[in-house]
Scaffold this motif. Structure first.
Motif, mmCIF file in Angstrom:
data_model
loop_
_atom_site.group_PDB
_atom_site.id
_atom_site.type_symbol
_atom_site.label_atom_id
_atom_site.label_comp_id
_atom_site.label_asym_id
_atom_site.label_seq_id
_atom_site.Cartn_x
_atom_site.Cartn_y
_atom_site.Cartn_z
ATOM 1 N N VAL A 57 0.813 -1.161 0.005
ATOM 2 C CA VAL A 57 -0.108 0.085 0.011
ATOM 3 C C VAL A 57 0.760 1.421 -0.040
ATOM 4 O O VAL A 57 2.069 1.128 0.237
ATOM 5 N N GLY A 58 0.521 2.343 -0.173
ATOM 6 C CA GLY A 58 1.199 3.578 -0.550
ATOM 7 C C GLY A 58 0.381 4.990 -0.180
ATOM 8 O O GLY A 58 -0.694 4.866 -0.142
ATOM 9 N N VAL A 59 1.294 5.999 -0.254
ATOM 10 C CA VAL A 59 0.528 7.319 -0.062
ATOM 11 C C VAL A 59 1.520 8.053 -1.109
ATOM 12 O O VAL A 59 2.660 7.794 -1.222
ATOM 13 N N LEU A 60 0.771 8.968 -1.814
ATOM 14 C CA LEU A 60 1.413 9.624 -2.790
ATOM 15 C C LEU A 60 1.054 11.306 -2.535
ATOM 16 O O LEU A 60 -0.050 11.468 -1.896
ATOM 17 N N VAL A 61 1.876 12.265 -2.841
ATOM 18 C CA VAL A 61 1.662 13.572 -2.692
ATOM 19 C C VAL A 61 2.576 14.274 -3.397
ATOM 20 O O VAL A 61 3.602 13.766 -4.073
ATOM 21 N N ALA A 62 2.170 15.206 -4.297
ATOM 22 C CA ALA A 62 2.751 15.989 -5.204
ATOM 23 C C ALA A 62 2.861 17.513 -5.031
ATOM 24 O O ALA A 62 1.908 17.997 -4.005
ATOM 25 N N ASP A 63 3.767 18.161 -5.655
ATOM 26 C CA ASP A 63 3.874 19.535 -5.545
ATOM 27 C C ASP A 63 3.146 20.387 -6.476
ATOM 28 O O ASP A 63 3.178 21.579 -6.662
ATOM 29 N N ALA A 64 2.276 19.638 -7.470
ATOM 30 C CA ALA A 64 1.599 20.249 -8.292
ATOM 31 C C ALA A 64 0.114 19.519 -8.493
ATOM 32 O O ALA A 64 0.183 18.116 -7.961
ATOM 33 N N PRO A 65 -0.790 19.861 -8.763
ATOM 34 C CA PRO A 65 -2.192 19.400 -8.796
ATOM 35 C C PRO A 65 -2.339 18.274 -9.706
ATOM 36 O O PRO A 65 -1.431 18.357 -10.905
ATOM 37 N N PHE A 66 -2.879 17.269 -9.481
ATOM 38 C CA PHE A 66 -3.067 16.069 -10.492
ATOM 39 C C PHE A 66 -4.634 15.665 -10.306
ATOM 40 O O PHE A 66 -5.148 15.991 -9.353
ATOM 41 N N THR A 67 -4.870 14.938 -11.440
ATOM 42 C CA THR A 67 -6.402 14.206 -11.423
ATOM 43 C C THR A 67 -6.209 12.843 -10.876
ATOM 44 O O THR A 67 -5.476 12.103 -11.576
ATOM 45 N N LEU A 68 -7.037 12.432 -10.075
ATOM 46 C CA LEU A 68 -6.949 11.108 -9.607
ATOM 47 C C LEU A 68 -8.329 10.508 -10.305
ATOM 48 O O LEU A 68 -9.443 10.976 -10.167
ATOM 49 N N CYS A 69 -8.062 9.176 -10.795
ATOM 50 C CA CYS A 69 -9.088 8.765 -11.642
ATOM 51 C C CYS A 69 -9.247 7.068 -11.555
ATOM 52 O O CYS A 69 -8.382 6.408 -11.048
ATOM 53 N N THR A 70 -10.691 7.012 -11.128
ATOM 54 C CA THR A 70 -10.877 5.488 -10.583
ATOM 55 C C THR A 70 -11.639 4.806 -11.822
ATOM 56 O O THR A 70 -12.122 5.436 -12.669
ATOM 57 N N PRO A 71 -11.688 3.433 -11.724
ATOM 58 C CA PRO A 71 -12.311 2.937 -12.606
ATOM 59 C C PRO A 71 -13.893 2.804 -13.029
ATOM 60 O O PRO A 71 -14.443 2.727 -14.141
ATOM 61 N N ASP A 72 -14.520 3.462 -11.712
ATOM 62 C CA ASP A 72 -15.920 3.646 -11.975
ATOM 63 C C ASP A 72 -16.308 5.167 -12.902
ATOM 64 O O ASP A 72 -17.233 5.649 -12.838
ATOM 65 N N GLY A 73 -15.248 5.567 -13.105
ATOM 66 C CA GLY A 73 -15.182 7.062 -14.078
ATOM 67 C C GLY A 73 -15.278 8.144 -13.176
ATOM 68 O O GLY A 73 -15.275 9.316 -13.305
ATOM 69 N N THR A 74 -15.180 8.015 -11.581
ATOM 70 C CA THR A 74 -15.024 9.216 -10.858
ATOM 71 C C THR A 74 -13.614 9.728 -10.892
ATOM 72 O O THR A 74 -12.452 9.011 -11.185
ATOM 73 N N THR A 75 -13.493 11.116 -11.033
ATOM 74 C CA THR A 75 -12.173 11.867 -10.978
ATOM 75 C C THR A 75 -12.209 12.828 -9.962
ATOM 76 O O THR A 75 -13.314 13.300 -9.515
ATOM 77 N N ARG A 76 -11.110 13.001 -9.500
ATOM 78 C CA ARG A 76 -11.233 14.310 -8.165
ATOM 79 C C ARG A 76 -9.641 14.912 -8.758
ATOM 80 O O ARG A 76 -8.580 14.307 -8.964
ATOM 81 N N ILE A 77 -9.890 16.309 -8.495
ATOM 82 C CA ILE A 77 -8.546 16.991 -8.580
ATOM 83 C C ILE A 77 -7.864 17.034 -7.226
ATOM 84 O O ILE A 77 -8.632 17.376 -6.355
ATOM 85 N N VAL A 78 -6.747 16.773 -7.027
ATOM 86 C CA VAL A 78 -6.010 16.715 -5.943
ATOM 87 C C VAL A 78 -4.918 17.705 -5.759
ATOM 88 O O VAL A 78 -4.178 18.050 -6.386
ATOM 89 N N PRO A 79 -5.217 18.689 -4.858
ATOM 90 C CA PRO A 79 -4.301 19.885 -4.782
ATOM 91 C C PRO A 79 -2.878 19.463 -4.227
ATOM 92 O O PRO A 79 -2.538 18.499 -3.745
#
Length: 179
Positions: A57-79
């Motif tokens: 398992v893991g955790v991710l963090v970015a210094d720029a925004p990214f979109t998280l996409c799931t198989p059910d089509g849900t997307t979320r902008i991660v700040p």
């Protein structure tokens, strides 16, 4: 099951071979990762394209925004600066919204299971705060230079506990539903 040294099976850029933008440091049974991404660039976790390692398992963090996409089509902008929980039972893709750098911490799934906490099998944004800042700083330090063998057991333990702590903080901070 421990962590495979073949991190390319865990997280990889879609449509291209791995290259020098991915940096991995293995400390005992944990991994720290760093990768650079461009706007529109996709990375996969847990998908058939990535051939992911089920035992971590893991955790991710970015210094720029990214979109998280799931198989059910849900997307979320991660700040920027927000950690995301990445679970092997829930495939995701990330899409860079601008050029940036992502840090990741990857621990054996057994460490999560041994914590006794009941984590949902979803990717979730984790709370920001002092603990998250500490994990980000520790990851940056691990990735900045060689890990001394004399401190590797402590670094492995500390990173594992930090990741579990981030997840425990997220579970504790959830609003409770009334019956």
């Amino acid at each position: 099951m421990g962590i495979s040294a073949d991190f390319g099976r865990v997280l990889h850029r879609l449509g291209e071979q791995q290259d020098e933008t991915l940096v991995i440091v293995k400390v005992g049974e944990v991994l720290a990762s760093q990768y650079e991404f461009d706007k529109g660039e996709r990375w996969a976790w847990g998908s058939s394209e990535s051939g992911y390692e089920e035992g971590i398992v893991g955790v991710l963090v970015a210094d720029a925004p990214f979109t998280l996409c799931t198989p059910d089509g849900t997307t979320r902008i991660v700040p920027p600066g927000t950690f995301c929980f990445v679970h092997p039972d829930f495939p995701i893709q990330t899409v860079g919204r601008s050029r940036g750098r992502s840090l990741g911490a990857w621990i054996p799934r057994e460490a999560l299971d041994a914590s006794g906490l009941n984590f949902p099998v979803v990717s979730m944004a984790l709370p920001r705060g002092i603990l998250a800042d500490g994990v980000r700083a520790f990851l940056s330090a691990l990735l900045a230079g060689p890990v001394d063998d004399s401190g590797s057991a402590q670094a492995e333990y500390l990173l594992t506990e930090m990741v579990v702590g981030l997840l425990a903080d997220a579970v504790a901070g959830r609003p409770r539903r009334r019956p």
